[in-house]
Design a protein around this motif. Structure first.
Motif, PDB file in Angstrom:
ATOM      1  N   THR A 203       0.813  -1.219   0.000  1.00  0.00           N
ATOM      2  CA  THR A 203       0.000   0.000   0.000  1.00  0.00           C
ATOM      3  C   THR A 203       0.846   1.268   0.000  1.00  0.00           C
ATOM      4  OG1 THR A 203      -1.767  -1.145   1.207  1.00  0.00           O
ATOM      5  CG2 THR A 203      -1.808   1.265   1.230  1.00  0.00           C
ATOM      6  N   PHE A 204       1.875   1.308   0.855  1.00  0.00           N
ATOM      7  CA  PHE A 204       2.623   2.551   1.063  1.00  0.00           C
ATOM      8  C   PHE A 204       4.043   2.529   0.481  1.00  0.00           C
ATOM      9  CE2 PHE A 204      -0.258   2.290   4.856  1.00  0.00           C
ATOM     10  CZ  PHE A 204      -1.098   3.338   4.478  1.00  0.00           C
ATOM     11  N   GLY A 205       4.484   1.361   0.016  1.00  0.00           N
ATOM     12  CA  GLY A 205       5.821   1.257  -0.534  1.00  0.00           C
ATOM     13  C   GLY A 205       6.838   0.848   0.513  1.00  0.00           C
ATOM     14  N   GLN A 206       7.962   0.300   0.051  1.00  0.00           N
ATOM     15  CA  GLN A 206       9.007  -0.161   0.972  1.00  0.00           C
ATOM     16  C   GLN A 206       9.590   1.040   1.724  1.00  0.00           C
ATOM     17  OE1 GLN A 206      12.812  -0.089   0.715  1.00  0.00           O
ATOM     18  NE2 GLN A 206      12.692  -1.087   2.715  1.00  0.00           N
ATOM     19  N   GLY A 207       9.562   0.947   3.073  1.00  0.00           N
ATOM     20  CA  GLY A 207      10.031   2.050   3.905  1.00  0.00           C
ATOM     21  C   GLY A 207       9.065   3.211   3.995  1.00  0.00           C
ATOM     22  N   GLY A 208       7.858   3.041   3.488  1.00  0.00           N
ATOM     23  CA  GLY A 208       6.905   4.149   3.432  1.00  0.00           C
ATOM     24  C   GLY A 208       5.920   4.203   4.580  1.00  0.00           C
ATOM     25  N   ARG A 228      10.128  -9.507  25.120  1.00  0.00           N
ATOM     26  CA  ARG A 228      10.887  -8.286  24.819  1.00  0.00           C
ATOM     27  C   ARG A 228      12.121  -8.617  23.974  1.00  0.00           C
ATOM     28  NH1 ARG A 228      11.463  -3.345  27.036  1.00  0.00           N
ATOM     29  NH2 ARG A 228      10.082  -3.845  28.788  1.00  0.00           N
ATOM     30  N   ALA A 229      12.842  -9.664  24.351  1.00  0.00           N
ATOM     31  CA  ALA A 229      14.042 -10.060  23.607  1.00  0.00           C
ATOM     32  C   ALA A 229      13.691 -10.461  22.176  1.00  0.00           C
ATOM     33  CB  ALA A 229      14.741 -11.209  24.332  1.00  0.00           C
ATOM     34  N   GLU A 230      12.561 -11.121  22.002  1.00  0.00           N
ATOM     35  CA  GLU A 230      12.147 -11.539  20.671  1.00  0.00           C
ATOM     36  C   GLU A 230      11.753 -10.339  19.808  1.00  0.00           C
ATOM     37  OE1 GLU A 230       9.150 -14.566  21.015  1.00  0.00           O
ATOM     38  OE2 GLU A 230      10.506 -15.979  22.007  1.00  0.00           O
ATOM     39  N   VAL A 231      11.141  -9.342  20.410  1.00  0.00           N
ATOM     40  CA  VAL A 231      10.805  -8.111  19.681  1.00  0.00           C
ATOM     41  C   VAL A 231      12.088  -7.450  19.170  1.00  0.00           C
ATOM     42  CG1 VAL A 231       9.846  -5.786  19.876  1.00  0.00           C
ATOM     43  CG2 VAL A 231       8.638  -7.712  20.910  1.00  0.00           C
ATOM     44  N   VAL A 232      13.098  -7.381  20.023  1.00  0.00           N
ATOM     45  CA  VAL A 232      14.380  -6.791  19.638  1.00  0.00           C
ATOM     46  C   VAL A 232      15.030  -7.598  18.513  1.00  0.00           C
ATOM     47  CG1 VAL A 232      16.725  -6.274  20.424  1.00  0.00           C
ATOM     48  CG2 VAL A 232      14.763  -5.735  21.894  1.00  0.00           C
ATOM     49  N   GLU A 233      14.997  -8.933  18.629  1.00  0.00           N
ATOM     50  CA  GLU A 233      15.592  -9.787  17.600  1.00  0.00           C
ATOM     51  C   GLU A 233      14.879  -9.614  16.268  1.00  0.00           C
ATOM     52  OE1 GLU A 233      16.467 -14.499  16.564  1.00  0.00           O
ATOM     53  OE2 GLU A 233      15.511 -13.964  18.454  1.00  0.00           O
ATOM     54  N   PHE A 234      13.553  -9.622  16.301  1.00  0.00           N
ATOM     55  CA  PHE A 234      12.786  -9.464  15.065  1.00  0.00           C
ATOM     56  C   PHE A 234      13.113  -8.125  14.407  1.00  0.00           C
ATOM     57  CE2 PHE A 234       8.970  -8.029  12.786  1.00  0.00           C
ATOM     58  CZ  PHE A 234       8.789  -9.089  11.914  1.00  0.00           C
ATOM     59  N   SER A 235      13.167  -7.085  15.211  1.00  0.00           N
ATOM     60  CA  SER A 235      13.480  -5.757  14.683  1.00  0.00           C
ATOM     61  C   SER A 235      14.839  -5.747  13.988  1.00  0.00           C
ATOM     62  CB  SER A 235      13.451  -4.728  15.819  1.00  0.00           C
ATOM     63  OG  SER A 235      13.766  -3.442  15.344  1.00  0.00           O
ATOM     64  N   SER A 236      15.826  -6.417  14.590  1.00  0.00           N
ATOM     65  CA  SER A 236      17.164  -6.441  14.001  1.00  0.00           C
ATOM     66  C   SER A 236      17.183  -7.179  12.663  1.00  0.00           C
ATOM     67  CB  SER A 236      18.162  -7.077  14.969  1.00  0.00           C
ATOM     68  OG  SER A 236      17.919  -8.469  15.111  1.00  0.00           O
ATOM     69  N   LEU A 237      16.319  -8.159  12.515  1.00  0.00           N
ATOM     70  CA  LEU A 237      16.288  -8.955  11.287  1.00  0.00           C
ATOM     71  C   LEU A 237      15.719  -8.180  10.100  1.00  0.00           C
ATOM     72  CD1 LEU A 237      15.050 -12.366  12.759  1.00  0.00           C
ATOM     73  CD2 LEU A 237      17.340 -11.873  11.854  1.00  0.00           C
ATOM     74  N   ILE A 238      14.817  -7.245  10.360  1.00  0.00           N
ATOM     75  CA  ILE A 238      14.117  -6.563   9.268  1.00  0.00           C
ATOM     76  C   ILE A 238      14.426  -5.068   9.202  1.00  0.00           C
ATOM     77  CG2 ILE A 238      12.215  -8.228   9.406  1.00  0.00           C
ATOM     78  CD1 ILE A 238      10.586  -5.918  10.780  1.00  0.00           C
ATOM     79  N   SER A 239      15.339  -4.597  10.053  1.00  0.00           N
ATOM     80  CA  SER A 239      15.546  -3.146  10.217  1.00  0.00           C
ATOM     81  C   SER A 239      16.023  -2.449   8.947  1.00  0.00           C
ATOM     82  CB  SER A 239      16.537  -2.884  11.354  1.00  0.00           C
ATOM     83  OG  SER A 239      17.796  -3.472  11.073  1.00  0.00           O
ATOM     84  N   THR A 240      16.658  -3.181   8.038  1.00  0.00           N
ATOM     85  CA  THR A 240      17.126  -2.544   6.799  1.00  0.00           C
ATOM     86  C   THR A 240      15.991  -2.257   5.825  1.00  0.00           C
ATOM     87  OG1 THR A 240      17.581  -4.707   5.799  1.00  0.00           O
ATOM     88  CG2 THR A 240      19.397  -3.616   6.971  1.00  0.00           C
ATOM     89  N   GLU A 241      14.829  -2.846   6.078  1.00  0.00           N
ATOM     90  CA  GLU A 241      13.718  -2.722   5.126  1.00  0.00           C
ATOM     91  C   GLU A 241      12.469  -2.077   5.704  1.00  0.00           C
ATOM     92  OE1 GLU A 241      15.037  -6.851   2.823  1.00  0.00           O
ATOM     93  OE2 GLU A 241      13.181  -6.786   3.997  1.00  0.00           O
ATOM     94  N   VAL A 242      12.310  -2.134   7.007  1.00  0.00           N
ATOM     95  CA  VAL A 242      11.056  -1.697   7.634  1.00  0.00           C
ATOM     96  C   VAL A 242      11.355  -0.806   8.836  1.00  0.00           C
ATOM     97  CG1 VAL A 242       8.910  -2.455   8.731  1.00  0.00           C
ATOM     98  CG2 VAL A 242       9.969  -3.875   6.968  1.00  0.00           C
ATOM     99  N   GLN A 243      10.606   0.280   8.956  1.00  0.00           N
ATOM    100  CA  GLN A 243      10.685   1.107  10.155  1.00  0.00           C
ATOM    101  C   GLN A 243       9.750   0.479  11.199  1.00  0.00           C
ATOM    102  OE1 GLN A 243      11.055   5.360  10.034  1.00  0.00           O
ATOM    103  NE2 GLN A 243      11.004   5.375   7.792  1.00  0.00           N
TER     104      GLN A 243
END
Length: 277
Positions: A203-208, A228-243
Motif C-alpha cells: 500500500t505505502f511502498g518499501q520504507g513508506g 521483549r528479547a524476541e521483539v528486539v531480535e525481530f526488529s534487528s532482522l528486518i531493520s534494513t527494510e522496515v521502520q
C-alpha cells in the motif's frame, strides 16, 4: 512467571477490575453488556470500522465477538485510542514518540491487501499522514497473545509461490522462511507481523510507513522478558527494510498520563490496565 502464569495474572487483574465496577462477566471472561468493556461508548466510526474488519471483533447473532472479552487486545486499543477520535492529537502523538503533528484521527481495523490470494492484513489502528513528509503509522496491539500457549503459526506456502511478492523485502522473506524450519519466536507472532509488512508495503511502498508494535508488559514475568528479547531480535532482522518499533503499553502510558492527568480517561486506563498492584 512463565507464559501460563503471566496470562493468568492479566486475566485475574481484569476480573478484579470488572468485579470492582459491578460488571457482569461470564466464565470465559466476556462481558454480558458490550459497552461495559469500554471507557465510553465507541465512536460511530470506530464501531463501523471494527465491524468491517476480518477478525470478527463484534461477532454475529450466533457468536459473541472478541471485543466482549476483558482481555481483548482490540478492546485495549479501542480504550486507548478511540478517545482521540475527535480531540487534538498532539498529546497522543508525543506519547507515541512522534514529533510530527501532521496526522489525521485514528482509524480502526484497517485492511491491507498482501498480494497473496485473498489474504489481507488487519491492523488495529492506523494514523494516516495529512502532510506529505509524514509516514503513516500502523499500530499492532497485543495484550495476552504473547503469553498464550498455542504455537505461533508460520506463513502458508502460498506466501512463497510468487517470489515477486517479496521483491522489495528480501530480509523479510529470509525471516519468513526461517520460521518454517525453526521455532525461534515462542512469544512473538512474527508470521503475523510479516503478513502486516507485506500489506503495508504493497500500500505505502518499501520504507513508506512505521509499524508500531504496542504490547503489554508484566513486571516480574520471565515470559514478558523473553517476549521483549524476541521483539528486539525481530526488529534487528528486518531493520534494513522496515521502520519497525516495539513499545510497551506501560512506557507509552507513562508518557501520556501527564498530559491527561486527572481526567476520567486517565483514571480509567490507570485503574484497569496500569495501576501497580
Amino acid at each position: 512467571m512463565d507464559k501460563a502464569a503471566t496470562l493468568k495474572s492479566i486475566q485475574k487483574r481484569q476480573w478484579r477490575w470488572a468485579l470492582s465496577r459491578g460488571i457482569a462477566v461470564v466464565q470465559n471472561g466476556r462481558v454480558n453488556n458490550f459497552e461495559d468493556n469500554f471507557y465510553s461508548p465507541l465512536h460511530a466510526k470506530t464501531k463501523k470500522e471494527t465491524s468491517e474488519g476480518d477478525g470478527g471483533e463484534l461477532g454475529t447473532p450466533e457468536d459473541v465477538g472478541k471485543l466482549y472479552s476483558l482481555w481483548s487486545s482490540s478492546a485495549l486499543a479501542c480504550n486507548v485510542f478511540d478517545y482521540w477520535r475527535e480531540r487534538t492529537l498532539a498529546p497522543l502523538l508525543r506519547a507515541l514518540s512522534v514529533q510530527d503533528s501532521a496526522y489525521e484521527h485514528p482509524e480502526f481495523e484497517q485492511k491491507f491487501c498482501t498480494g497473496v490470494r485473498s489474504a489481507r492484513a488487519n491492523l488495529d489502528v492506523v494514523f494516516r499522514a495529512s502532510g506529505s513528509a509524514s509516514l503513516p503509522i500502523a499500530v499492532e496491539s497485543k495484550f495476552t497473545e504473547p503469553y498464550q500457549s498455542r504455537e505461533k503459526e508460520c506463513l502458508r506456502p502460498s506466501y512463497f509461490q510468487h517470489p515477486e511478492t517479496w521483491d522489495r523485502l528480501p530480509a523479510c522473506r529470509t525471516t519468513a522462511e526461517s520460521l518454517t524450519v525453526s521455532k525461534r519466536f515462542e512469544c512473538l507472532d512474527a508470521g503475523q507481523l510479516l503478513k502486516h509488512i507485506l500489506g503495508l508495503t504493497r500500500t505505502f511502498g518499501q520504507g513508506g510507513f512505521i509499524l508500531l508494535y504496542l504490547w503489554y508488559e508484566v513486571e516480574g514475568s520471565k515470559a514478558s522478558d523473553q517476549h521483549r528479547a524476541e521483539v528486539v531480535e525481530f526488529s534487528s532482522l528486518i531493520s534494513t527494510e522496515v521502520q519497525f518499533r516495539g513499545e510497551t503499553y506501560q512506557r507509552f502510558f507513562s508518557r501520556l498520563a501527564p498530559n491527561v492527568v486527572g481526567t476520567p480517561y486517565e483514571t480509567y486506563l490507570r485503574s484497569r490496565y496500569f495501576e501497580v498492584t
